[in-house]
Design a protein around this motif. Structure first.
Motif, short mmCIF file in Angstrom:
data_model
loop_
_atom_site.label_atom_id
_atom_site.label_comp_id
_atom_site.label_asym_id
_atom_site.label_seq_id
_atom_site.Cartn_x
_atom_site.Cartn_y
_atom_site.Cartn_z
N ARG A 144 -29.01 7.27 -13.13
CA ARG A 144 -29.36 6.37 -12.01
C ARG A 144 -29.80 5.00 -12.53
NH1 ARG A 144 -29.74 8.61 -7.11
NH2 ARG A 144 -31.33 7.17 -6.33
N LYS A 145 -29.26 4.63 -13.67
CA LYS A 145 -29.57 3.32 -14.25
C LYS A 145 -29.07 2.23 -13.31
CE LYS A 145 -29.78 1.33 -18.86
NZ LYS A 145 -29.34 1.48 -20.25
N GLY A 146 -29.95 1.30 -12.97
CA GLY A 146 -29.62 0.26 -12.01
C GLY A 146 -30.17 0.53 -10.63
N PHE A 147 -30.55 1.78 -10.34
CA PHE A 147 -31.21 2.10 -9.08
C PHE A 147 -32.64 1.57 -9.14
CE2 PHE A 147 -27.54 4.67 -8.85
CZ PHE A 147 -27.42 5.21 -7.57
N PRO A 148 -33.26 1.32 -7.99
CA PRO A 148 -34.60 0.71 -8.00
C PRO A 148 -35.61 1.41 -8.89
CG PRO A 148 -33.73 0.73 -5.77
CD PRO A 148 -32.74 1.49 -6.62
N ASN A 202 -31.18 -5.60 -7.54
CA ASN A 202 -32.17 -5.08 -6.58
C ASN A 202 -33.36 -6.00 -6.36
OD1 ASN A 202 -31.23 -2.45 -5.62
ND2 ASN A 202 -31.28 -1.82 -7.76
N VAL A 203 -33.22 -7.29 -6.59
CA VAL A 203 -34.38 -8.18 -6.49
C VAL A 203 -34.86 -8.41 -5.05
CG1 VAL A 203 -33.92 -9.38 -8.67
CG2 VAL A 203 -32.93 -10.26 -6.53
N LEU A 204 -34.07 -8.01 -4.06
CA LEU A 204 -34.49 -8.19 -2.67
C LEU A 204 -35.00 -6.90 -2.03
CD1 LEU A 204 -31.79 -10.66 -1.28
CD2 LEU A 204 -34.15 -11.14 -1.94
N GLN A 205 -35.29 -5.89 -2.87
CA GLN A 205 -35.85 -4.65 -2.34
C GLN A 205 -37.17 -4.92 -1.62
OE1 GLN A 205 -34.76 -1.26 -2.44
NE2 GLN A 205 -32.85 -2.33 -2.86
N PRO A 206 -37.40 -4.27 -0.48
CA PRO A 206 -38.69 -4.43 0.23
C PRO A 206 -39.82 -3.77 -0.55
CG PRO A 206 -37.39 -2.72 1.27
CD PRO A 206 -36.50 -3.35 0.23
N PRO A 207 -41.07 -4.05 -0.16
CA PRO A 207 -42.21 -3.41 -0.84
C PRO A 207 -42.11 -1.89 -0.73
CG PRO A 207 -42.96 -5.18 0.59
CD PRO A 207 -41.51 -4.97 0.90
#
Length: 318
Positions: A144-148, A202-207
């Motif tokens: 899951r490399k690249g997942f949050p 994934n820089v726009l992931q919510p808190p």
């Protein structure tokens, strides 16, 4: 949401042609040689694309930087305080693997650095904040490399907090796409830039939610002053990913220290089949579940067509 009228949407839509007319307000400082140097593997970005899309965008960001500084100065005057440093303006760029984020980040870095008010423009990628392979293996996250959850989120938040606080010489870790791991002794030094560009899928992931509803949380994007999402149809991104995989098979994969050296001798059919499998089982899942849902958190959405060129733009209304 983008089929609705612009009155109902929080975004103002622009066709490629409408947006390109805004280029008249900005000189074009890049040459064909500059663009060729900055373009990424498989991304056919050229001077015409820079002229039509990224030239106006650089001016728009420059206007935001100027307004940001004016507001900061006015606030300090109101507080009867003297500013002790100029807060860096942070631009975040998100989007899928193989969508062209790195090329766009490099082009914007060079365009923005040519404005006299923004000569110091730094750029980093969040790949450096992935957990090292050893840690991912211990956590059972190599698949899951690249997942949050595969990122050291606290280290990234700490880095951004220091940059925004005006700390000098803040180090960001470096990731090698050859060894497929974080480089233990390599860093990018960020020293009070005028603008910091940070790109990552994934820089726009919510808190993140916490068990304690009263415990405050923070997102990476909370440190952004302007954010961009690079959007495209997943079928097009799959094709770009496979094309890039085939090109890497002839270049980076052939290196003795390459993590993927075993793939260098694959025939075309086997390589394509493997690339499709990786895309379908890992990257497409991440794209659908985690990456694309964050696009409406961006200030600007760039929608690419099958030829990798931006066809539509949606700019959030102020």
């Amino acid at each position: 949401m983008f089929n609705r009228s612009s009155v109902d949407s929080p975004y103002r839509p622009f066709s490629r042609e409408q947006w390109s007319t805004l280029a008249k307000a900005t000189p074009l400082p890049l040459t064909n040689e500059d663009v060729a140097r900055l373009a990424g593997l498989g991304d056919p970005i050229d001077l015409a694309e820079v002229d039509a899309i990224y030239r106006p965008l650089s001016k728009l960001i420059e206007l935001h930087v100027t307004a940001h500084r004016e507001l900061a100065a006015s606030r300090m005057k109101f507080l009867q305080a003297s500013p002790d440093f100029q807060v860096p303006f942070v631009v975040g760029i998100a989007g899928s693997v193989a969508v062209g984020k790195s090329s766009i980040a490099r082009v914007l870095r060079d365009l923005l650095s040519r404005f006299p008010s923004m000569s110091n423009v730094a750029m980093i990628t969040t790949d450096g904040f992935l957990y090292p392979n050893k840690v991912l293996e211990e956590k059972g996250l190599m698949g899951r490399k690249g997942f949050p959850e595969s990122y050291d989120r606290q280290a990234l938040l700490s880095f951004l907090a220091k940059v925004k606080a005006g700390s000098g010489k803040v180090n960001a870790p470096v990731y090698s796409h050859v060894t497929y791991d974080v480089m233990p002794d390599e860093f990018i030094e960020v020293d009070r830039p005028d603008v910091l560009i940070i790109e990552g899928i994934n820089v726009l992931q919510p808190p993140r939610l916490t068990p304690d509803a009263h415990q405050p949380t923070i997102a990476v994007s909370d440190y952004f002053d302007f954010s961009i999402f690079i959007d495209a149809n997943h079928a097009d991104v799959e094709r770009w990913y496979i094309d890039r995989f085939l090109e890497l098979r002839k270049t980076a994969f052939t290196r003795e220290d390459s993590y993927f050296k075993a793939y260098a001798d694959l025939d075309d059919q086997t390589a394509i089949s493997l690339a499709k499998q990786i895309w379908t089982e890992i990257n497409l899942v991440n794209f659908v579940q985690n990456i694309r849902p964050t696009r409406t958190r961006a200030d600007l959405i760039l929608s690419k067509g099958p030829d990798h060129r931006v066809q539509e733009l949606h700019l959030r209304k102020l």
